[in-house]
Design a protein around this motif. Structure first.
Motif, PDB file in Angstrom:
ATOM      1  N   ASP A 122      24.950  89.554  50.215  1.00  0.00           N
ATOM      2  CA  ASP A 122      24.521  89.961  51.554  1.00  0.00           C
ATOM      3  C   ASP A 122      23.193  90.715  51.538  1.00  0.00           C
ATOM      4  N   TYR A 139      29.706  91.605  44.977  1.00  0.00           N
ATOM      5  CA  TYR A 139      30.947  90.824  45.004  1.00  0.00           C
ATOM      6  C   TYR A 139      31.607  90.842  43.626  1.00  0.00           C
ATOM      7  N   THR A 188      34.654  82.791  48.399  1.00  0.00           N
ATOM      8  CA  THR A 188      34.502  84.135  48.978  1.00  0.00           C
ATOM      9  C   THR A 188      35.514  84.328  50.097  1.00  0.00           C
ATOM     10  N   SER A 189      35.670  85.591  50.487  1.00  0.00           N
ATOM     11  CA  SER A 189      36.607  85.955  51.551  1.00  0.00           C
ATOM     12  C   SER A 189      35.854  86.648  52.677  1.00  0.00           C
ATOM     13  N   GLU A 190      36.272  86.389  53.899  1.00  0.00           N
ATOM     14  CA  GLU A 190      35.634  87.054  55.042  1.00  0.00           C
ATOM     15  C   GLU A 190      36.113  88.494  55.180  1.00  0.00           C
ATOM     16  N   LYS A 191      37.222  88.850  54.515  1.00  0.00           N
ATOM     17  CA  LYS A 191      37.806  90.180  54.682  1.00  0.00           C
ATOM     18  C   LYS A 191      37.194  91.218  53.753  1.00  0.00           C
ATOM     19  N   ASP A 192      36.824  90.820  52.535  1.00  0.00           N
ATOM     20  CA  ASP A 192      36.313  91.801  51.577  1.00  0.00           C
ATOM     21  C   ASP A 192      35.267  91.129  50.683  1.00  0.00           C
ATOM     22  N   THR A 193      34.872  91.846  49.647  1.00  0.00           N
ATOM     23  CA  THR A 193      33.842  91.322  48.732  1.00  0.00           C
ATOM     24  C   THR A 193      34.452  90.842  47.415  1.00  0.00           C
TER      25      THR A 193
END
Length: 829
Positions: A134, A161, A229-234
């Motif tokens: 990011d 991440y 990857t996850s939208e909730k965490d890294t």
């Protein structure tokens, strides 16, 4: 500096990268910036200054000047002709100088918004590859004066991440089994932050492992990763994805599982690059499961070739075996670099068999070489060396190499006596015979200690040299048996089993012509003590070479009475002892072990270290032999062999070099050296050829070669040497412009006598207190890089001179008139 910056544009003066509020000074990050300010020398943009001096349109200005006054062209044409007047516009005086300045100089770096965008993308990609997916990059241009500005890049990385889980999806079962075995050594670990470099390294590691365990068709691009990857965490999930390989059949790609291959045959073609079947094979032999073929008679003993081959029938395919085989065959030095190919074996029912074909092209059995070299050393300011050699390969049909060579050298030295003023005042010629075996040639088997993959060799060499260098003129006979092997790629070991050196002085009557300082001191004392003039030449009132020796003997035997406790008596005795040591013939029979490690990966690698350690012992073997064959003692009461005193000593030394690449062609180089040679048994001093000296272009550059030490004695002899040496150097190297480089250096060190027959405390090492005798030289150097070698000039100065009184030692010799000029080829370390 903004003379040629267009209106509305700005000269780039500085780049700054700020990551999470911290200024980043990292060469890796700086390399991502697409625009950099003009280069500087000691803080000044020299090349930009040269560019600004150049005229933009010198030819147009020339024609404007011609037209400025009526008849100017016509008047010039009367002298030069119209054609020559026009040619003047392209002359060096009119436009050539400006072209030279522009070419040598550097145009102003104008801030470019497109390149700013490129830099932002590179920075974003760099931090993304480190796991900051990011990351956001912004750029700001700030004016810092008229037409000047600097750019600041702000990077906000966000959170890194982290690898939460690792799984695999491998379609070939056999490959999956290999993967499971090697997974514990994986470079990718749970809980670590994502790093793209580690993933690339893991691809390479896996590929290497598979290809060394039979997977012949595997390539690095077969290893892929899915990053989830996850939208909730890294947190991220990693999946190894290795599909079956794809083979083109007709117009379609068909998936085929990877195979694990074994070697079913090893064929060796000894004298042709042509594949089997192209020429008629007239000689062949099967030896230890190897098929050896030859067009014409086989000229090699089979074992000599097969011992160099690591590809074996029945083993799995391995890239390591292929590489070792190539290196080992090349090490034989009787073939060109080998060509090794693998093909599927269609003669067996097993589809997982490979045939290894090794094609060898022999080098010429006989080879005549001639060469000429220009060289420089601490003794020789300039030299020309010529060599003529005849090489016989495969001499005993087991890949041995016999080399017979002759050489000659003429050189020039400012440090040697030169009464006739000739430029080439030293010479050397000699002949050598060297026989090399591509294995350890020893009565007992050594393969359990020195394995064949260490590429061992044995060398036996014999040489005879006649040299005229320090004026005594010498004959030098050498005979050496040594072993060399490589336990690692960056490590070499050499063991000299036997090194015999016999040195015979041919012109000892010339001693006092060579050692002028000894003669001058002796002559001054003779003026005082030879009151009868017995030893003084009546025509000159001075000692001659012959009478100087007589004067020494007369003082020592009491014919000329001098108090034997006086400094004058000790000085005369010292001169006599030094003369006897330097004119005596030397017999040195030694063994030595040398360890060399160099981590440099290539010519462009400037961050590395190299260490060399050596231990040598001399005289033990010959001492045992001499005791069995009674010989008369020498005048010094020492044992002899064939009428010659033999040297006996132990010697150890360590040489360490470390380089750091500081970026932008800046390098910091460091070297330290320590060595000691201790005489014992049959000797109380070290032969001149095995002693240490200090000073010169590859040592302490504030002093000439042989001009420093021992200790605080002041280098009063012509060739000062001793048996203990400590030295260290640090040098900062930087680019000035193009191929011209500079260097700032500090050298420290000295030599001392220790455990030998020298007793004068100004010469000897007396513990910690003698460290105050360490001399310090400093200076600046210029280097020109010719690509294949570097020409070097160093301007050295004595920063700390231990030969002076304590209050006069520091910085009393740093002025232009006391410059010590050193010329050299390549860097000193």
């Amino acid at each position: 500096m903004v003379k040629k910056v267009p209106d509305g544009k700005q000269l780039l003066t500085k780049n700054t990268v700020i990551t999470n509020d911290t200024v980043v000074k990292n060469e890796r990050v700086e390399s991502l910036i697409s625009q950099k300010p003009n280069g500087k020398l000691l803080g000044f943009p020299l090349r930009l200054g040269l560019y600004n001096i150049a005229k933009d349109n010198p030819d147009s200005l020339y024609y404007a000047w011609l037209e400025r006054k009526p008849n100017r062209r016509e008047n010039l044409a009367k002298i030069l002709s119209n054609k020559q007047v026009d040619r003047l516009s392209q002359s060096f005086l009119v436009s050539g100088l400006s072209r030279f300045l522009k070419k040598t100089g550097e145009a102003p770096v104008i801030i470019d918004s497109i390149k700013i965008g490129t830099t932002k993308n590179r920075l974003q990609g760099f931090y993304s590859n480190q796991g900051f997916f990011d990351a956001k990059v912004t750029a700001k241009v700030d004016s810092v004066g008229v037409k000047r500005a600097e750019i600041t890049y702000h990077v906000e990385t966000g959170k890194g991440y982290i690898i939460d889980s690792i799984s695999k999806r491998i379609e070939t079962p056999a490959l999956d089994s290999l993967f499971v075995k090697t997974q514990p050594r994986s470079l990718i670990k749970k809980g670590e932050q994502f790093n793209d470099e580690k993933f690339d390294a893991e691809r390479t590691r896996l590929t290497t492992y598979f290809r060394n365990h039979g997977v012949y068709d595997f390539q690095v691009n077969h290893v892929r990763y899915d990053v989830i990857t996850s939208e909730k965490d890294t947190n991220i999930d990693i999946v190894y994805d290795i599909e079956d390989r794809k083979i083109k059949r007709g117009d379609t790609l068909v998936k085929t599982p990877f195979k694990i291959y074994k070697i079913s045959q090893v064929n060796i073609f000894t004298n042709s690059p042509i594949k089997k079947g192209k020429y008629k094979i007239s000689d062949s032999v099967v030896y230890n499961n190897y098929n050896i073929y030859s067009i014409g008679k086989l000229n090699y003993k089979p074992k000599a070739i097969t011992d160099a081959i690591f590809i074996e029938k029945g083993n799995y395919f391995s890239d390591n075996d292929k590489t070792l085989t190539s290196r080992s065959l090349s090490n034989l030095k009787v073939f060109n670099f080998p060509n090794i190919e693998y093909i599927e074996d269609l003669s067996t029912e097993d589809e997982n068999d490979l045939v290894a074909n090794i094609y060898l092209i022999p080098l010429k059995k006989k080879n005549l070489n001639a060469s000429i070299d220009f060289n420089h050393s601490n003794i020789q300011d300039f030299g020309i060396t010529g060599n003529l050699s005849l090489t016989f390969r495969n001499f005993f049909r087991r890949a041995e190499t016999l080399e017979i060579s002759t050489r000659g050298n003429i050189g020039s030295s400012r440090d040697l006596p030169n009464p006739n003023g000739t430029f080439f005042n030293l010479s050397e010629y000699g002949a050598d015979v060297k026989l090399t075996f591509p294995r350890i040639f020893f009565p007992f088997k050594t393969t359990s200690i020195i394995k064949k993959e260490m590429l061992p060799t044995t060398q036996m060499s014999f040489g005879l040299t006649n040299q005229k260098n320090i004026g005594l003129d010498k004959e030098n006979f050498t005979s050496i048996i040594n072993y060399n092997w490589l336990p690692k790629d960056d490590t070499t070991i050499r063991y000299d089993l036997l090194n015999i050196q016999f040195v015979r002085n041919l012109n000892i009557d010339n001693y006092f012509n060579v050692y002028n300082s000894s003669y001058n001191r002796l002559n001054d004392l003779a003026q005082v003590y030879d009151t009868t003039g017995t030893y003084l030449d009546p025509s000159t009132g001075n000692l001659t070479n012959t009478s100087a020796v007589g004067f020494i003997d007369a003082v020592l035997n009491g014919s000329i009475p001098i108090n034997n406790q006086s400094s004058d008596f000790n000085s005369i005795r010292s001169i006599g002892e030094r003369r006897k040591r330097l004119i005596e013939n030397n017999l040195i029979v030694s063994s030595a072990f040398t360890y060399n490690k160099n981590t440099r990966k290539g010519f462009l690698d400037n961050t590395f270290y190299a260490i060399k350690a050596k231990i040598e012992s001399a005289g033990n073997l010959v001492s045992l032999f001499a005791k069995q064959v009674p010989q008369p003692e020498s005048d010094n009461g020492n044992e002899t062999l064939f009428g010659i005193e033999y040297a006996q000593y132990v010697k150890g030394e360590v040489d360490l070099i470390k380089h750091w690449d500081l970026g932008k062609k800046n390098i910091l180089a460091f070297r330290t050296f320590g060595g000691i040679a201790i005489p014992y048994g049959n000797a109380n001093s070290i032969p001149f050829s095995r002693s240490y000296f200090a000073g010169g272009s590859n040592d302490n550059r504030g002093w000439q070669a042989y001009g420093l030490g021992p200790g605080s004695s002041g280098g009063i002899n012509d060739f000062n040497e001793a048996n203990l040496k400590l030295a260290a150097s640090v040098e900062y190297r930087f680019n000035i412009v193009g191929k011209i480089n500079g260097g700032l250096f500090v050298d420290a060190g000295n030599i001392w006598n220790v455990f030998d027959n020298v007793e004068d405390k100004s010469y000897t090492f007396n513990g910690i207190e003698s460290l105050k005798d360490i001399a310090v030289g400093t200076g600046i150097g210029l280097r020109y890089d010719f690509d294949f070698f570097v020409f070097r000039i160093d301007f050295g100065y004595k920063a700390y001179n231990p030969a002076k009184e304590q209050s006069e030692r520091w910085f009393k010799d740093i002025n232009f008139s006391k410059t010590v000029l050193n010329f050299g080829i390549n860097y000193p370390f």
